[in-house]
Design a protein around this motif. Structure first.
Motif, PDB file in Angstrom:
ATOM      1  N   ALA A 171       0.826  -1.210   0.000  1.00  0.00           N
ATOM      2  CA  ALA A 171       0.000   0.000   0.000  1.00  0.00           C
ATOM      3  C   ALA A 171       0.859   1.259   0.000  1.00  0.00           C
ATOM      4  O   ALA A 171       0.476   2.277  -0.570  1.00  0.00           O
ATOM      5  CB  ALA A 171      -0.921   0.004   1.214  1.00  0.00           C
ATOM      6  N   TYR A 172       2.022   1.185   0.628  1.00  0.00           N
ATOM      7  CA  TYR A 172       2.859   2.376   0.763  1.00  0.00           C
ATOM      8  C   TYR A 172       4.185   2.287   0.017  1.00  0.00           C
ATOM      9  O   TYR A 172       4.945   3.244   0.020  1.00  0.00           O
ATOM     10  CB  TYR A 172       3.134   2.662   2.244  1.00  0.00           C
ATOM     11  N   GLY A 173       4.490   1.144  -0.561  1.00  0.00           N
ATOM     12  CA  GLY A 173       5.781   0.993  -1.213  1.00  0.00           C
ATOM     13  C   GLY A 173       5.656   0.515  -2.639  1.00  0.00           C
ATOM     14  O   GLY A 173       4.599   0.086  -3.098  1.00  0.00           O
ATOM     15  N   SER A 174       6.750   0.565  -3.320  1.00  0.00           N
ATOM     16  CA  SER A 174       6.818   0.147  -4.711  1.00  0.00           C
ATOM     17  C   SER A 174       6.849  -1.374  -4.806  1.00  0.00           C
ATOM     18  O   SER A 174       7.481  -2.050  -3.988  1.00  0.00           O
ATOM     19  CB  SER A 174       8.079   0.728  -5.346  1.00  0.00           C
ATOM     20  N   LEU A 175       6.194  -1.892  -5.799  1.00  0.00           N
ATOM     21  CA  LEU A 175       6.211  -3.332  -6.046  1.00  0.00           C
ATOM     22  C   LEU A 175       7.634  -3.809  -6.324  1.00  0.00           C
ATOM     23  O   LEU A 175       8.001  -4.927  -5.976  1.00  0.00           O
ATOM     24  CB  LEU A 175       5.291  -3.676  -7.221  1.00  0.00           C
ATOM     25  N   LEU A 176       8.443  -2.941  -6.911  1.00  0.00           N
ATOM     26  CA  LEU A 176       9.828  -3.291  -7.219  1.00  0.00           C
ATOM     27  C   LEU A 176      10.666  -3.494  -5.965  1.00  0.00           C
ATOM     28  O   LEU A 176      11.672  -4.203  -5.984  1.00  0.00           O
ATOM     29  CB  LEU A 176      10.476  -2.215  -8.095  1.00  0.00           C
ATOM     30  N   LEU A 177      10.287  -2.876  -4.874  1.00  0.00           N
ATOM     31  CA  LEU A 177      10.983  -3.073  -3.605  1.00  0.00           C
ATOM     32  C   LEU A 177      10.363  -4.208  -2.804  1.00  0.00           C
ATOM     33  O   LEU A 177      11.068  -5.047  -2.243  1.00  0.00           O
ATOM     34  CB  LEU A 177      10.949  -1.791  -2.766  1.00  0.00           C
ATOM     35  N   VAL A 178       9.041  -4.269  -2.775  1.00  0.00           N
ATOM     36  CA  VAL A 178       8.339  -5.201  -1.891  1.00  0.00           C
ATOM     37  C   VAL A 178       8.416  -6.643  -2.397  1.00  0.00           C
ATOM     38  O   VAL A 178       8.689  -7.557  -1.621  1.00  0.00           O
ATOM     39  CB  VAL A 178       6.871  -4.760  -1.712  1.00  0.00           C
ATOM     40  N   VAL A 237      10.195 -12.619  -1.388  1.00  0.00           N
ATOM     41  CA  VAL A 237      10.859 -13.875  -1.740  1.00  0.00           C
ATOM     42  C   VAL A 237      11.673 -14.387  -0.554  1.00  0.00           C
ATOM     43  O   VAL A 237      11.951 -15.584  -0.437  1.00  0.00           O
ATOM     44  CB  VAL A 237      11.739 -13.676  -2.996  1.00  0.00           C
ATOM     45  N   ALA A 238      12.022 -13.500   0.347  1.00  0.00           N
ATOM     46  CA  ALA A 238      12.778 -13.894   1.539  1.00  0.00           C
ATOM     47  C   ALA A 238      11.987 -14.872   2.408  1.00  0.00           C
ATOM     48  O   ALA A 238      12.559 -15.476   3.317  1.00  0.00           O
ATOM     49  CB  ALA A 238      13.169 -12.661   2.350  1.00  0.00           C
ATOM     50  N   THR A 239      10.701 -15.051   2.137  1.00  0.00           N
ATOM     51  CA  THR A 239       9.910 -16.052   2.847  1.00  0.00           C
ATOM     52  C   THR A 239      10.595 -17.408   2.763  1.00  0.00           C
ATOM     53  O   THR A 239      10.646 -18.156   3.746  1.00  0.00           O
ATOM     54  CB  THR A 239       8.490 -16.128   2.245  1.00  0.00           C
ATOM     55  N   LEU A 240      11.135 -17.721   1.593  1.00  0.00           N
ATOM     56  CA  LEU A 240      11.832 -19.001   1.421  1.00  0.00           C
ATOM     57  C   LEU A 240      13.054 -19.100   2.329  1.00  0.00           C
ATOM     58  O   LEU A 240      13.339 -20.161   2.888  1.00  0.00           O
ATOM     59  CB  LEU A 240      12.257 -19.166  -0.034  1.00  0.00           C
ATOM     60  N   LEU A 241      13.742 -17.988   2.464  1.00  0.00           N
ATOM     61  CA  LEU A 241      14.941 -17.994   3.311  1.00  0.00           C
ATOM     62  C   LEU A 241      14.600 -18.182   4.779  1.00  0.00           C
ATOM     63  O   LEU A 241      15.368 -18.787   5.531  1.00  0.00           O
ATOM     64  CB  LEU A 241      15.724 -16.696   3.119  1.00  0.00           C
ATOM     65  N   PHE A 242      13.468 -17.646   5.201  1.00  0.00           N
ATOM     66  CA  PHE A 242      13.052 -17.812   6.594  1.00  0.00           C
ATOM     67  C   PHE A 242      12.438 -19.197   6.827  1.00  0.00           C
ATOM     68  O   PHE A 242      12.586 -19.776   7.899  1.00  0.00           O
ATOM     69  CB  PHE A 242      12.057 -16.731   7.004  1.00  0.00           C
ATOM     70  N   ALA A 243      11.752 -19.726   5.827  1.00  0.00           N
ATOM     71  CA  ALA A 243      11.083 -21.021   5.979  1.00  0.00           C
ATOM     72  C   ALA A 243      12.083 -22.176   6.006  1.00  0.00           C
ATOM     73  O   ALA A 243      11.839 -23.189   6.672  1.00  0.00           O
ATOM     74  CB  ALA A 243      10.066 -21.226   4.858  1.00  0.00           C
ATOM     75  N   LEU A 244      13.192 -22.045   5.312  1.00  0.00           N
ATOM     76  CA  LEU A 244      14.174 -23.141   5.225  1.00  0.00           C
ATOM     77  C   LEU A 244      14.713 -23.559   6.601  1.00  0.00           C
ATOM     78  O   LEU A 244      14.546 -24.712   7.008  1.00  0.00           O
ATOM     79  CB  LEU A 244      15.306 -22.755   4.274  1.00  0.00           C
ATOM     80  N   PRO A 245      15.329 -22.656   7.366  1.00  0.00           N
ATOM     81  CA  PRO A 245      15.835 -23.104   8.679  1.00  0.00           C
ATOM     82  C   PRO A 245      14.716 -23.393   9.673  1.00  0.00           C
ATOM     83  O   PRO A 245      14.850 -24.271  10.529  1.00  0.00           O
ATOM     84  CB  PRO A 245      16.714 -21.948   9.149  1.00  0.00           C
ATOM     85  N   LEU A 246      13.612 -22.666   9.563  1.00  0.00           N
ATOM     86  CA  LEU A 246      12.497 -22.902  10.489  1.00  0.00           C
ATOM     87  C   LEU A 246      11.892 -24.287  10.281  1.00  0.00           C
ATOM     88  O   LEU A 246      11.612 -25.009  11.245  1.00  0.00           O
ATOM     89  CB  LEU A 246      11.441 -21.810  10.311  1.00  0.00           C
ATOM     90  N   LEU A 289      18.812 -11.308  -4.156  1.00  0.00           N
ATOM     91  CA  LEU A 289      17.924 -10.312  -3.534  1.00  0.00           C
ATOM     92  C   LEU A 289      18.677  -9.030  -3.237  1.00  0.00           C
ATOM     93  O   LEU A 289      18.164  -7.917  -3.469  1.00  0.00           O
ATOM     94  CB  LEU A 289      17.327 -10.875  -2.235  1.00  0.00           C
ATOM     95  N   ALA A 290      19.891  -9.164  -2.718  1.00  0.00           N
ATOM     96  CA  ALA A 290      20.683  -7.972  -2.383  1.00  0.00           C
ATOM     97  C   ALA A 290      20.990  -7.158  -3.638  1.00  0.00           C
ATOM     98  O   ALA A 290      20.905  -5.922  -3.627  1.00  0.00           O
ATOM     99  CB  ALA A 290      21.980  -8.383  -1.687  1.00  0.00           C
ATOM    100  N   VAL A 291      21.324  -7.828  -4.728  1.00  0.00           N
ATOM    101  CA  VAL A 291      21.613  -7.134  -5.982  1.00  0.00           C
ATOM    102  C   VAL A 291      20.358  -6.474  -6.528  1.00  0.00           C
ATOM    103  O   VAL A 291      20.383  -5.318  -6.979  1.00  0.00           O
ATOM    104  CB  VAL A 291      22.228  -8.103  -7.018  1.00  0.00           C
ATOM    105  N   PHE A 292      19.237  -7.180  -6.462  1.00  0.00           N
ATOM    106  CA  PHE A 292      18.002  -6.655  -7.038  1.00  0.00           C
ATOM    107  C   PHE A 292      17.453  -5.469  -6.258  1.00  0.00           C
ATOM    108  O   PHE A 292      16.981  -4.502  -6.830  1.00  0.00           O
ATOM    109  CB  PHE A 292      16.946  -7.769  -7.120  1.00  0.00           C
TER     110      PHE A 292
END
Length: 160
Positions: A110-117, A122-131, A155-158
């Motif tokens: 709602a408040y940010g750009s789709l290009l940032l959000v 996608v970081a959901t995958l990074l959090f779900a893996l160790p959890l 992700l960092a590059v993008f």
């Protein structure tokens, strides 16, 4: 005709109402962006909301997966399985966490750009893996950590 002007004034339409309302919301959002932006121009609260959305969504996915692991395999995807899950507090907790994650995602969008959000979600995958590995008492293999590292770098590059 409008009173006393001699000109025809069209009646207000629903489209005009919604356009006026959406332009007011855009002004409100842009003032929020100016208020919440960090030195780089990207709203810090948008990134925080997107990351919170990713964390809560990952928790919801892992918890719901854990709740479905106890369902006998012969039930498969059936009405009996759905009834079983609806009576499990663990499944509802996972659903609540996922809904919270989706709410954070909506707030970020709602408040940010789709290009940032979108990349941050996608970081959901990074959090779900160790959890998921922690909940199932398994170790994450080298290959999985390697691909997680590649995803983190991408992700960092993008986002940068």
């Amino acid at each position: 005709m409008a009173l006393g002007t001699g000109r025809y004034a069209p009646p207000p339409s629903w489209a005009a109402f919604f356009l006026a309302r959406s332009s007011r919301n855009l002004r409100r959002a842009s003032s929020f962006k100016r208020f919440a932006s960090s030195g780089s121009g990207a709203p810090s609260s948008t990134g925080a909301a997107a990351l919170a959305g990713a964390v809560f969504t990952a928790i919801g996915i892992v918890v719901r997966q854990r709740a479905t692991m106890d369902v006998p395999a012969d039930q498969g995807v059936s009405t009996l399985m759905v009834k079983t899950l609806l009576h499990r507090p663990l499944w509802w907790a996972g659903t609540g966490a996922a809904v919270t994650g989706y709410a954070f995602q909506a707030l970020a969008l709602a408040y940010g750009s789709l290009l940032l959000v979108a990349p941050l979600l996608v970081a959901t995958l990074l959090f779900a893996l160790p959890l998921s590995a922690w909940v199932s008492h398994r170790r994450v293999g080298r290959a999985a950590w390697g691909w997680a590292s590649v995803l983190t770098l991408a992700l960092a590059v993008f986002v940068a």
